[in-house]
Write a protein that holds these residues in place. Structure first.
Motif, PDB file in Angstrom:
ATOM      1  N   SER A  74      34.616  41.427  -5.818  1.00 41.00           N
ATOM      2  CA  SER A  74      35.609  41.173  -6.868  1.00 41.00           C
ATOM      3  C   SER A  74      35.056  41.607  -8.220  1.00 41.00           C
ATOM      4  O   SER A  74      33.921  41.271  -8.578  1.00 41.00           O
ATOM      5  CB  SER A  74      35.956  39.690  -6.910  1.00 41.00           C
ATOM      6  N   ILE A  75      35.859  42.319  -8.968  1.00 44.51           N
ATOM      7  CA  ILE A  75      35.407  42.764 -10.287  1.00 44.51           C
ATOM      8  C   ILE A  75      35.252  41.596 -11.260  1.00 44.51           C
ATOM      9  O   ILE A  75      34.591  41.735 -12.294  1.00 44.51           O
ATOM     10  CB  ILE A  75      36.342  43.823 -10.905  1.00 44.51           C
ATOM     11  N   TRP A  76      35.829  40.448 -10.922  1.00 46.14           N
ATOM     12  CA  TRP A  76      35.729  39.292 -11.804  1.00 46.14           C
ATOM     13  C   TRP A  76      34.424  38.518 -11.572  1.00 46.14           C
ATOM     14  O   TRP A  76      34.035  37.718 -12.413  1.00 46.14           O
ATOM     15  CB  TRP A  76      36.918  38.352 -11.583  1.00 46.14           C
ATOM     16  N   ALA A  80      30.039  44.818 -14.605  1.00 43.30           N
ATOM     17  CA  ALA A  80      29.830  46.184 -14.135  1.00 43.30           C
ATOM     18  C   ALA A  80      28.371  46.622 -14.277  1.00 43.30           C
ATOM     19  O   ALA A  80      27.842  47.317 -13.397  1.00 43.30           O
ATOM     20  CB  ALA A  80      30.744  47.144 -14.896  1.00 43.30           C
ATOM     21  N   SER A  83      26.443  45.119 -11.499  1.00 40.17           N
ATOM     22  CA  SER A  83      26.840  45.802 -10.266  1.00 40.17           C
ATOM     23  C   SER A  83      26.135  47.139 -10.135  1.00 40.17           C
ATOM     24  O   SER A  83      25.657  47.511  -9.053  1.00 40.17           O
ATOM     25  CB  SER A  83      28.353  46.037 -10.310  1.00 40.17           C
ATOM     26  N   LEU A 102      35.263  47.734  -4.073  1.00 43.15           N
ATOM     27  CA  LEU A 102      35.696  46.937  -5.222  1.00 43.15           C
ATOM     28  C   LEU A 102      37.167  46.561  -5.120  1.00 43.15           C
ATOM     29  O   LEU A 102      37.968  47.303  -4.543  1.00 43.15           O
ATOM     30  CB  LEU A 102      35.490  47.722  -6.516  1.00 43.15           C
ATOM     31  N   VAL A 104      40.415  43.744  -7.103  1.00 48.18           N
ATOM     32  CA  VAL A 104      40.782  42.824  -8.183  1.00 48.18           C
ATOM     33  C   VAL A 104      41.000  41.401  -7.694  1.00 48.18           C
ATOM     34  O   VAL A 104      41.327  40.518  -8.489  1.00 48.18           O
ATOM     35  CB  VAL A 104      42.034  43.319  -8.937  1.00 48.18           C
ATOM     36  N   LEU A 120      40.439  46.989 -13.680  1.00 47.43           N
ATOM     37  CA  LEU A 120      39.774  47.811 -12.662  1.00 47.43           C
ATOM     38  C   LEU A 120      39.413  49.184 -13.227  1.00 47.43           C
ATOM     39  O   LEU A 120      38.304  49.694 -12.985  1.00 47.43           O
ATOM     40  CB  LEU A 120      40.678  47.948 -11.443  1.00 47.43           C
ATOM     41  N   TYR A 123      36.437  48.819 -15.410  1.00 46.42           N
ATOM     42  CA  TYR A 123      35.248  48.591 -14.585  1.00 46.42           C
ATOM     43  C   TYR A 123      34.726  49.919 -14.039  1.00 46.42           C
ATOM     44  O   TYR A 123      33.512  50.184 -14.067  1.00 46.42           O
ATOM     45  CB  TYR A 123      35.617  47.653 -13.443  1.00 46.42           C
ATOM     46  N   ARG A 137      31.835  54.670  -3.895  1.00 44.75           N
ATOM     47  CA  ARG A 137      32.603  53.445  -4.072  1.00 44.75           C
ATOM     48  C   ARG A 137      34.011  53.645  -3.503  1.00 44.75           C
ATOM     49  O   ARG A 137      34.530  54.765  -3.469  1.00 44.75           O
ATOM     50  CB  ARG A 137      32.661  53.048  -5.553  1.00 44.75           C
TER      51      ARG A 137
END
Length: 288
Positions: A74-76, A80, A83, A102, A104, A120, A123, A137
């Motif tokens: 999750s991007i939350w 970044a 990551s 990845l 949302v 997104l 990110y 990715r």
């Protein structure tokens, strides 16, 4: 890299929450399980839940060619830059074998959920700036906009809880080169009532998440299909169950619709976060 990634992961992989490394005491057990999956012929493991690069390490250490991806991170949950640093560390130790998946996530699961598509994109911009290659990715894409983003800013898409019809639509948007690796749930059960009961136990959590229900409605299902745990029509579209031939046919339908690879999630009566090794063996035998 998309072509190389397709070749590396092959036609089938395993999607699992249980293979995600949380407890350091389980590292040996997870490495051993990953080694067996590699020998069984699976080309990839996709780590369910909001997984991250460090969760992949025991599986990579226990194998020499298995690809491991997050499905999804999750991007939350991870900034970044963190990551990107984690990706670089894993890449240095296991070149070419980790894929950053990845997504949302969902408003109900992330307090900071705001303007998910824009978030997104931002990110991905940050990952570009940090040197994470686009072709390493993939995105958890359901709707057309994120599928287009998967085509233009990533190696491809890893859609979750979809049908073969969605796979065909996704392939039209992606074109021929990007990776398309949908997840498909498999119930190794021939009795219809038992198979659908197990399926509905798993499906219930997803029918409470609008990102999934909106996508299912786009695919032609109705509110009635989404009610009471899901109609037989819905269950039969998003799960493969039955005898070996029927399950093979359902998996093949996704390939025929345009999937390069299918991430197979076994659904049985074991704990969701456990290792389903006997079921993975059974599944491998019917895929052979």
């Amino acid at each position: 890299m998309s072509d190389a990634l397709k070749q590396a992961i092959g036609r089938y992989g395993v999607w699992s929450v249980g293979l995600r490394a949380e407890d350091p005491a389980r590292r040996g057990e997870l490495a051993e399980a990953a080694g067996e999956l590699q020998e069984l012929g699976y080309g990839a493991v996709w780590l369910g839940g909001s997984s991250a690069a460090h969760h992949a390490v025991p599986l990579l250490e226990g194998t020499d060619r298995l690809v491991v991806g997050t499905s999804i991170q999750s991007i939350w949950d991870y900034e970044a830059d963190a990551s990107a640093a984690a990706f670089a560390e894993v890449e240095a130790a296991h070149p070419g074998r980790f894929v950053l998946g990845l997504g949302v996530s969902h408003a109900k699961l992330a307090d900071q959920y705001r303007r998910p598509y824009s978030a997104l994109v931002a990110y991905l911009d940050a990952l570009d700036g940090a040197g994470v290659p686009a072709d390493r990715r993939v995105l958890a894409a359901l709707g057309p906009k994120v599928l287009e983003l998967s085509r233009d800013r990533a190696a491809g898409a890893v859609p979750y809880l979809v049908t073969a019809e969605h796979t065909a639509r996704a392939r039209e948007i992606l074109g021929t080169r990007p990776l398309l690796a949908p997840e498909l749930k498999v119930v190794l059960e021939t009795d219809p009532a038992r198979a659908r009961s197990l399926a509905r136990e798993t499906l219930a959590m997803y029918l409470a998440l609008p990102n999934y229900t909106k996508n299912l409605l786009r695919l032609g299902f109705t509110e009635d299909d989404l009610a009471d745990g899901g109609s037989d029509r819905l269950v039969d579209a998003v799960f493969a169950w039955g005898d070996d031939n029927r399950i093979r046919d359902r998996i093949n339908a996704f390939h025929e619709a345009g999937a390069d690879h299918v991430a197979l999630q076994v659904v049985d009566d074991s704990p969701r976060d456990g290792l389903q090794r006997e079921s993975w063996r059974r599944l491998a035998s019917l895929l052979a």
